[in-house]
Design an enzyme around this catalytic site. Structure first.
Site, mmCIF file in Angstrom:
data_model
loop_
_atom_site.group_PDB
_atom_site.id
_atom_site.type_symbol
_atom_site.label_atom_id
_atom_site.label_comp_id
_atom_site.label_asym_id
_atom_site.label_seq_id
_atom_site.Cartn_x
_atom_site.Cartn_y
_atom_site.Cartn_z
ATOM 1 N N SER A 191 91.930 -36.311 30.220
ATOM 2 C CA SER A 191 92.572 -37.503 29.679
ATOM 3 C C SER A 191 92.940 -37.282 28.218
ATOM 4 O O SER A 191 92.358 -36.423 27.547
ATOM 5 C CB SER A 191 91.635 -38.707 29.775
ATOM 6 N N HIS A 192 93.849 -38.082 27.754
ATOM 7 C CA HIS A 192 94.219 -38.065 26.346
ATOM 8 C C HIS A 192 93.128 -38.699 25.478
ATOM 9 O O HIS A 192 93.199 -38.622 24.256
ATOM 10 C CB HIS A 192 95.538 -38.803 26.144
#
Length: 130
Positions: free
Chosen positions: A10-11
């Site tokens: 994920s970012h």
């Protein structure tokens, strides 16, 4: 017998930490979920180094399934996967939370990497039919 492990990308390191926490409540003890979130300096984004490290930690003879949150995370995941050409790695296109949940359950049932990936990607079809 080794089980398929999962890497969630994920970012945001907070998103992957939350997913790991959520899935840890339902997974079998021999299924492992590894986080790869955020940039190396703790910012928003993805890091090939974090993804590579998570793949290394997740490595098992049964394989590793990668799940990601946004398109650019898949690009970095592909770069990381290229560093492990002989490993059994797959990347699934599915919602990251639902995908991680299904992957943990299917892996716990002893499914192969291909079977886990197919089950995870079926979450796309379920979401589209609603």
């Amino acid at each position: 017998m080794p089980k398929v492990n999962v890497v969630v990308i994920s970012h945001s390191d907070k998103i992957v930490a939350g997913i790991v926490d959520l899935i840890s409540q339902v997974k079998q003890p021999d299924v492992h979920i590894f986080p790869a979130g955020g940039t190396d300096d703790g910012g928003i984004g993805t890091s090939v180094e974090k993804i590579t490290s998570a793949i290394y930690q997740a490595h098992t003879e049964a394989g590793v399934l990668l799940l990601y949150d946004l398109g650019s995370a898949s690009m970095n995941a592909e770069v990381a996967m290229e560093m492990y050409p002989d490993s059994l790695l797959e990347m699934a296109d599915a919602p990251i939370v639902e995908g991680a949940y299904v992957a943990a359950v299917e892996s716990g049932l002893g499914r192969t990497l291909r079977e886990v990936k197919e089950a995870v990607e079926s979450t796309n079809r379920m979401n589209q039919s609603e």
